[in-house]
Design a protein around this motif. Structure first.
Motif, PDB file in Angstrom:
ATOM      1  N   MET A 133       0.833  -0.966   0.001  1.00 18.95           N
ATOM      2  CA  MET A 133      -0.033  -0.080  -0.054  1.00 18.95           C
ATOM      3  C   MET A 133       1.004   1.191   0.098  1.00 18.95           C
ATOM      4  N   ILE A 134       0.556   2.057  -0.932  1.00 17.33           N
ATOM      5  CA  ILE A 134       1.457   3.437  -1.120  1.00 17.33           C
ATOM      6  C   ILE A 134       0.636   4.647  -0.392  1.00 17.33           C
ATOM      7  N   PHE A 135       1.358   5.360   0.466  1.00 19.51           N
ATOM      8  CA  PHE A 135       0.287   6.467   1.347  1.00 19.51           C
ATOM      9  C   PHE A 135       1.253   7.787   0.518  1.00 19.51           C
ATOM     10  N   GLN A 136       0.602   8.758  -0.111  1.00 20.94           N
ATOM     11  CA  GLN A 136       1.017  10.027  -0.373  1.00 20.94           C
ATOM     12  C   GLN A 136      -0.144  11.142  -0.149  1.00 20.94           C
TER      13      GLN A 136
ATOM     14  N   LYS B  63      -3.018  12.011  -2.466  1.00 18.44           N
ATOM     15  CA  LYS B  63      -3.165  11.066  -3.875  1.00 18.44           C
ATOM     16  C   LYS B  63      -3.734   9.869  -3.511  1.00 18.44           C
ATOM     17  N   ARG B  64      -4.209   8.952  -4.500  1.00 20.92           N
ATOM     18  CA  ARG B  64      -4.788   7.784  -4.449  1.00 20.92           C
ATOM     19  C   ARG B  64      -4.029   6.777  -5.234  1.00 20.92           C
ATOM     20  N   HIS B  65      -3.978   5.844  -4.534  1.00 19.43           N
ATOM     21  CA  HIS B  65      -2.876   4.646  -5.233  1.00 19.43           C
ATOM     22  C   HIS B  65      -3.854   3.319  -4.958  1.00 19.43           C
ATOM     23  N   SER B  66      -3.741   2.424  -5.965  1.00 20.29           N
ATOM     24  CA  SER B  66      -4.573   1.142  -5.983  1.00 20.29           C
ATOM     25  C   SER B  66      -3.563   0.084  -6.094  1.00 20.29           C
ATOM     26  N   SER B  67      -3.793  -0.983  -5.290  1.00 22.93           N
ATOM     27  CA  SER B  67      -2.872  -2.347  -5.125  1.00 22.93           C
ATOM     28  C   SER B  67      -3.847  -3.387  -5.231  1.00 22.93           C
ATOM     29  N   LEU B  68      -3.084  -4.526  -4.984  1.00 22.53           N
ATOM     30  CA  LEU B  68      -3.922  -6.009  -4.594  1.00 22.53           C
ATOM     31  C   LEU B  68      -3.309  -6.384  -3.224  1.00 22.53           C
ATOM     32  N   TYR B  69      -4.429  -6.635  -2.702  1.00 19.36           N
ATOM     33  CA  TYR B  69      -4.141  -7.048  -1.206  1.00 19.36           C
ATOM     34  C   TYR B  69      -4.752  -8.569  -1.387  1.00 19.36           C
ATOM     35  N   GLU B  70      -3.383  -9.630  -1.053  1.00 10.93           N
ATOM     36  CA  GLU B  70      -3.681 -10.929  -1.030  1.00 10.93           C
ATOM     37  C   GLU B  70      -3.963 -11.622   0.432  1.00 10.93           C
ATOM     38  N   THR B  71      -4.810 -12.260   0.582  1.00 11.28           N
ATOM     39  CA  THR B  71      -5.040 -12.991   2.124  1.00 11.28           C
ATOM     40  C   THR B  71      -5.448 -14.454   1.728  1.00 11.28           C
ATOM     41  N   PRO B  72      -5.334 -15.281   2.689  1.00  5.77           N
ATOM     42  CA  PRO B  72      -5.637 -16.691   2.480  1.00  5.77           C
ATOM     43  C   PRO B  72      -7.153 -16.889   1.980  1.00  5.77           C
ATOM     44  N   TRP B  73      -8.016 -16.031   2.053  1.00  5.10           N
ATOM     45  CA  TRP B  73      -9.294 -16.169   1.624  1.00  5.10           C
ATOM     46  C   TRP B  73      -9.612 -15.789   0.267  1.00  5.10           C
TER      47      TRP B  73
ATOM     48  N   ILE C  52      -6.155   3.526  -2.059  1.00  2.79           N
ATOM     49  CA  ILE C  52      -5.891   4.149  -0.728  1.00  2.79           C
ATOM     50  C   ILE C  52      -5.971   5.402  -1.088  1.00  2.79           C
ATOM     51  N   ALA C  53      -6.661   6.285  -0.265  1.00  2.99           N
ATOM     52  CA  ALA C  53      -6.560   7.778  -0.589  1.00  2.99           C
ATOM     53  C   ALA C  53      -6.239   8.549   0.710  1.00  2.99           C
TER      54      ALA C  53
ATOM     55  N   VAL D  73       7.816   9.150  15.497  1.00  3.44           N
ATOM     56  CA  VAL D  73       6.249   8.987  15.505  1.00  3.44           C
ATOM     57  C   VAL D  73       6.296   8.826  13.892  1.00  3.44           C
ATOM     58  N   LEU D  74       5.206   8.219  13.316  1.00  6.17           N
ATOM     59  CA  LEU D  74       4.613   8.024  11.955  1.00  6.17           C
ATOM     60  C   LEU D  74       3.183   7.890  12.275  1.00  6.17           C
ATOM     61  N   GLU D  75       2.583   8.864  11.555  1.00  9.97           N
ATOM     62  CA  GLU D  75       1.182   9.031  11.393  1.00  9.97           C
ATOM     63  C   GLU D  75       0.566   8.959  10.068  1.00  9.97           C
ATOM     64  N   ILE D  76      -0.542   7.882   9.957  1.00  8.06           N
ATOM     65  CA  ILE D  76      -1.061   8.061   8.537  1.00  8.06           C
ATOM     66  C   ILE D  76      -2.457   7.819   8.650  1.00  8.06           C
ATOM     67  N   LYS D  77      -3.432   8.665   8.223  1.00  3.68           N
ATOM     68  CA  LYS D  77      -4.726   8.752   7.903  1.00  3.68           C
ATOM     69  C   LYS D  77      -5.209   8.500   6.358  1.00  3.68           C
ATOM     70  N   TYR D  78      -6.161   7.556   6.080  1.00  2.00           N
ATOM     71  CA  TYR D  78      -6.623   7.552   4.675  1.00  2.00           C
ATOM     72  C   TYR D  78      -8.069   6.790   4.845  1.00  2.00           C
ATOM     73  N   THR D  79      -8.526   6.914   3.566  1.00  3.56           N
ATOM     74  CA  THR D  79      -9.736   6.061   3.307  1.00  3.56           C
ATOM     75  C   THR D  79      -9.153   4.824   2.610  1.00  3.56           C
TER      76      THR D  79
END
Length: 159
Positions: free
Chosen positions: A93-96, A99-109, A116-117, A131-137
């Motif tokens: 996941m890329i946070f800027q 900006k909005r970034h798309s990615s694939l999220y692989e889980t066992p399911w 991510i925006a 400290v690192l702080e990130i807020k996103y939708t």
């Protein structure tokens, strides 16, 4: 800077400096007016400071987060933070901010598309921690599912 790092017990290797740290992660997820889903984790990890100023925080997920067997890595460089998970869960996941970034999220399911925006991205990190702080939708398969936030505190591990 290399002399300062040497005096503080950092390990130098090919232009990178690695240090053992304690990482405190607080995650909050907000969904459609419901009370936030909160997760807190305190774990040992590492912080690597690259010769180019980039910072890498890395730790192992636990059963508490539901991702046991997964390595989580935050790569911080300038105005971008990349969250990479590898193991039981695989994602990047890329946070800027702004900006909005798309990615694939692989889980066992199964695998899903995640958008991510980032609304807030702030950090104050040095060889002593910080400290690192990130807020996103987050949107799953292009449908917004909620707002999330990470607040990560890092401090040197004392022996």
């Amino acid at each position: 800077l290399e002399n300062i790092f040497n005096r503080t017990g950092l390990i130098e290797m090919t232009g990178m400096t690695e240090k053992d740290v304690i990482i405190f992660v607080r995650g909050e997820q907000y969904y459609d007016g419901a009370a936030p889903d909160e997760t807190e984790l305190m774990t040992e990890g590492s912080m690597t400071i690259a010769g180019d100023g980039g910072i890498i925080l890395e730790y192992q997920e636990t059963e508490l987060t539901g991702m046991e067997g997964t390595t989580t890595r935050f790569t911080i460089r300038d105005d971008t933070v990349t969250l990479t998970r590898a193991g039981g869960v695989n994602s990047q996941m890329i946070f800027q901010r702004g900006k909005r970034h798309s990615s694939l999220y692989e889980t066992p399911w199964g695998t899903m598309t995640v958008d991510i925006a980032t609304t807030t991205l702030a950090y104050r990190l040095s060889s002593q921690g910080g400290v690192l702080e990130i807020k996103y939708t987050i949107a799953v398969d292009h449908q917004v599912t909620g707002e999330n936030q990470f607040k990560i505190r890092v401090r040197e591990r004392t022996r």
